[in-house]
Motif scaffolding. Structure first.
Motif, PDB file in Angstrom:
ATOM      1  N   TYR A   1       0.667  -1.210   0.120  1.00 16.44           N
ATOM      2  CA  TYR A   1      -0.160  -0.252  -0.170  1.00 16.44           C
ATOM      3  C   TYR A   1       1.108   1.345   0.679  1.00 16.44           C
TER       4      TYR A   1
ATOM      5  N   TRP B   1      -4.527   2.893   4.803  1.00 15.81           N
ATOM      6  CA  TRP B   1      -4.917   1.116   5.134  1.00 15.81           C
ATOM      7  C   TRP B   1      -6.390   0.656   6.023  1.00 15.81           C
TER       8      TRP B   1
ATOM      9  N   LEU C   1      -5.696  -4.098  -2.920  1.00 15.30           N
ATOM     10  CA  LEU C   1      -5.322  -4.092  -1.898  1.00 15.30           C
ATOM     11  C   LEU C   1      -5.853  -5.320  -0.871  1.00 15.30           C
TER      12      LEU C   1
END
Lengths: 143, 143
Positions: B32, B43, B111
């Motif tokens: 990330y 995140w 992600l």
DNA sequence: GGTGTATAGTTACTTTTGTAACCAACAAGG
DNA sequence: CCTTGTTGGTTACAAAAGTAACTATACACC
């Protein structure tokens, strides 16, 4: 929208590891923080000197995988507390050898006992078998 | 000198937990960080909004056990990246409801996939059985 | 309504960490 | 000896996290 294999954060091992580590660390950090005003790196440096005897900052850095600037700061803090003493090396004048002084030794003994007690409590909680398995797994992951 | 039950730092579970957590976290943080310039808290906030939909900062804070100031800063950062949108709540004017915008949704999807892949890799490495056991243990310790 | 208390969220201030530059000493090759 | 490169250690600067104080709204009780 969401990926088809959408999962929970609590199934994500890095997250779980972190949560567990934080919980455990915080618990023990209270001990060295409240009793001696130490930070985690200081405790780790103290531990290395207490457990393995006189050595250089560089050696601590290597063995404990702590960055040298962190070690440097921890050493200064421990020195300010009169927990350790610096001694110039005779072979290499860049190197300073670090050794615990009596108050540092006392703190190390005290904290070692506390750590052992903490560990024993954990063992009672999880059982010897499972704690052993946990340790094994963590060692694999740490590498 | 040393307490009679002197032990290795590598037998101290908080230490092991931390080492493992750090190793794993760092591995995934590269994803990330490099792809979206995000920090860990960002995140995690992104994940909560992506996985559970619109909610307030307070709710994220509660669910994820992240301090409200950290959430506040992460929300600002995500907003600056145009990843989320704030909407005042109608019931309570103190509250702001947060929801992902398309770019945020895309980042979340990406992600999440990366996280799932990471997890799969770990599973391949440890085996399904042992990974399950690890998760169970970590959940116990996190509480 | 008015007063006290709790809550959502931000901001200011301080502490800690990370990164990079730096100094002094060593070491190897010419 | 004199470069050139490396290493132990510190310091300076920047980024991040923790803590406390603050603003604005809500809610409860009188």
């Amino acid at each position: 929208m969401a990926p088809d294999d959408d999962f929970e954060l609590t199934d994500f091992t890095p997250y779980l590891l972190n949560a567990a580590a934080e919980a455990q660390s915080q618990e023990f950090s209270r001990v060295y923080r409240d009793r001696y005003g130490m930070l985690r790196t200081e405790w780790r440096v103290l531990f290395h000197l207490g457990r393995y005897g006189e050595m250089s900052a560089r050696e601590i850095s290597r063995r404990a995988s702590i960055h040298k600037t962190k070690v440097s700061r921890a050493v200064s803090a421990l020195e300010a507390k009169r927990f350790l003493q610096r001694r110039p090396s005779e072979e290499d004048r860049r190197v300073e050898l670090l050794a615990l002084r009596p108050p540092g030794r006392a703190a190390f003994d005290d904290l070692s006992r506390a750590a052992a007690a903490h560990e024993a409590e954990l063992e009672a909680r999880l059982g010897t078998q499972r704690l052993g398995e946990l340790r094994l797994l963590l060692r694999e992951l740490a590498m």
